[in-house]
Design an enzyme around this catalytic site. Sequence first.
Site, PDB file in Angstrom:
ATOM      1  N   HIS A  34      60.234  28.522  30.429  1.00  0.00           N
ATOM      2  CA  HIS A  34      59.576  29.557  29.625  1.00  0.00           C
ATOM      3  C   HIS A  34      59.665  30.871  30.402  1.00  0.00           C
ATOM      4  O   HIS A  34      60.266  30.910  31.489  1.00  0.00           O
ATOM      5  CB  HIS A  34      58.126  29.157  29.319  1.00  0.00           C
ATOM      6  CG  HIS A  34      57.336  28.739  30.520  1.00  0.00           C
ATOM      7  ND1 HIS A  34      57.047  29.598  31.545  1.00  0.00           N
ATOM      8  CD2 HIS A  34      56.807  27.538  30.880  1.00  0.00           C
ATOM      9  CE1 HIS A  34      56.353  28.966  32.477  1.00  0.00           C
ATOM     10  NE2 HIS A  34      56.203  27.702  32.105  1.00  0.00           N
ATOM     11  N   GLY A  36      57.668  32.386  32.231  1.00  0.00           N
ATOM     12  CA  GLY A  36      57.169  32.326  33.617  1.00  0.00           C
ATOM     13  C   GLY A  36      58.283  31.928  34.567  1.00  0.00           C
ATOM     14  O   GLY A  36      58.512  32.576  35.608  1.00  0.00           O
ATOM     15  N   HIS A  37      59.015  30.876  34.212  1.00  0.00           N
ATOM     16  CA  HIS A  37      60.148  30.459  35.039  1.00  0.00           C
ATOM     17  C   HIS A  37      61.199  31.587  35.116  1.00  0.00           C
ATOM     18  O   HIS A  37      61.751  31.855  36.177  1.00  0.00           O
ATOM     19  CB  HIS A  37      60.835  29.228  34.432  1.00  0.00           C
ATOM     20  CG  HIS A  37      59.977  28.000  34.364  1.00  0.00           C
ATOM     21  ND1 HIS A  37      59.581  27.440  33.180  1.00  0.00           N
ATOM     22  CD2 HIS A  37      59.465  27.201  35.339  1.00  0.00           C
ATOM     23  CE1 HIS A  37      58.864  26.352  33.413  1.00  0.00           C
ATOM     24  NE2 HIS A  37      58.766  26.192  34.718  1.00  0.00           N
ATOM     25  N   ASP A 156      50.905  28.213  40.377  1.00  0.00           N
ATOM     26  CA  ASP A 156      50.610  27.009  41.161  1.00  0.00           C
ATOM     27  C   ASP A 156      50.242  27.456  42.576  1.00  0.00           C
ATOM     28  O   ASP A 156      50.967  27.212  43.536  1.00  0.00           O
ATOM     29  CB  ASP A 156      51.832  26.087  41.174  1.00  0.00           C
ATOM     30  CG  ASP A 156      52.144  25.557  39.788  1.00  0.00           C
ATOM     31  OD1 ASP A 156      51.718  24.452  39.454  1.00  0.00           O
ATOM     32  OD2 ASP A 156      52.807  26.286  39.018  1.00  0.00           O
TER      33      ASP A 156
HETATM   34  P1  AMP Z   1      57.205  23.860  37.012  1.00  0.00           P
HETATM   35  O1  AMP Z   1      58.460  23.745  36.216  1.00  0.00           O
HETATM   36  O2  AMP Z   1      55.976  23.832  36.196  1.00  0.00           O
HETATM   37  O3  AMP Z   1      57.203  22.926  38.198  1.00  0.00           O
HETATM   38  O4  AMP Z   1      57.232  25.317  37.632  1.00  0.00           O
HETATM   39  C1  AMP Z   1      58.320  25.777  38.378  1.00  0.00           C
HETATM   40  C2  AMP Z   1      57.964  27.089  39.024  1.00  0.00           C
HETATM   41  O5  AMP Z   1      57.646  28.035  38.015  1.00  0.00           O
HETATM   42  C3  AMP Z   1      56.739  26.981  39.939  1.00  0.00           C
HETATM   43  O6  AMP Z   1      56.942  27.767  41.084  1.00  0.00           O
HETATM   44  C4  AMP Z   1      55.647  27.551  39.079  1.00  0.00           C
HETATM   45  O7  AMP Z   1      54.590  28.119  39.817  1.00  0.00           O
HETATM   46  C5  AMP Z   1      56.400  28.624  38.304  1.00  0.00           C
HETATM   47  N1  AMP Z   1      55.671  28.956  37.089  1.00  0.00           N
HETATM   48  C6  AMP Z   1      55.221  28.092  36.139  1.00  0.00           C
HETATM   49  N2  AMP Z   1      54.508  28.749  35.200  1.00  0.00           N
HETATM   50  C7  AMP Z   1      54.500  30.058  35.566  1.00  0.00           C
HETATM   51  C8  AMP Z   1      53.919  31.241  35.025  1.00  0.00           C
HETATM   52  N3  AMP Z   1      53.203  31.228  33.903  1.00  0.00           N
HETATM   53  N4  AMP Z   1      54.118  32.391  35.674  1.00  0.00           N
HETATM   54  C9  AMP Z   1      54.844  32.442  36.830  1.00  0.00           C
HETATM   55  N5  AMP Z   1      55.412  31.363  37.399  1.00  0.00           N
HETATM   56  C10 AMP Z   1      55.245  30.188  36.779  1.00  0.00           C
END
Ligand code: AMP
Length: 285
Positions: A34, A36-37, A156
């Site tokens: 999304h 954020g990623h 996180d």
């Molecule tokens: P995940 O796929 O949930 O393991 O997240 C992968 C990376 O994306 C991790 O470093 C998360 O902290 C970051 N991440 C997930 N959601 C967000 C967000 N809303 N804003 C910024 N970084 C994010």
Amino acid sequence: MRILKTIAALRSWREEQRAQHKSVGLVPTMGALHAGHLSLVQAAVQGCSSIVVSIFVNPTQFGPGEDFERYPRTFEADNALLQAEAGRSYFKQIAIFAPSVAEIYPRGANTFVEVPEFDARLDGGSRPGHFRGVATVVAKLLIACGADRAYFGQKDAGQCALIRRMATDLLIPTEIVVCPIVREADGLAMSSRNRYLSAAERKQALVLGRALRGAQEMFGAGEHDAKKLREAAVKVFASEPAVRVDFVEIVEWSTLKPVARAESGTLCAVAAYVGKTRLIDNIIF
Ligand code: AMP
């Protein structure tokens, strides 16, 4: 866009970049990408010449009964989002590293990375073994990739503190870069797990942000007593009884140790169940 499926392919891609004197940025994810990623990918594009985005749903960071099996796996959509990002990032190369479980945990794998100090703190406390799984997979990715910089989201925050400690302790020279939380227009922190929420739960989930903003406003008005700030956040949660609080913690960000007095830079982190979905969010005062 190159899709690397093995450690050998990742290493040889890394060597190609080295031979061309290109700096490498790593963005570890579990996919279901999304905005954020993508903000991490954009930060990596700003900071490095070549970027590798790993997509790996890491089994060791999920506990029994958690959502490992049903965690969204959306490789085609992820690939398309990264293709679009690559199209906008002239002169930069973006690769995907999408290994199998057997590639990351070869037959007989029995070595884990533990940072005991963090075990009982924030998500470590409520998800036994979670931090061990995260520290292990991120150590493997950092070592295998040999990136100059690796990008993580403040979303996180506990994980960020854990990874900084782990990378320092294991003498891993990759610079750990932490990027701001990306939110939906109504304030909900973006998360791959938001897609589990029903329409009613989606509204209830806004209480996480409200609780954090409540504490932040009190802090802004001069309240530094962590107990009072925490109570204010807990009280906001009480306004949404359908949401079950997992934790509300006010801690020093680098160590995740609870503090008695909040200062500028102190982390206020919350986790809560909205229906069956566990969501997290935080702010830095
Ligand atoms: P995940 O796929 O949930 O393991 O997240 C992968 C990376 O994306 C991790 O470093 C998360 O902290 C970051 N991440 C997930 N959601 C967000 C967000 N809303 N804003 C910024 N970084 C994010």
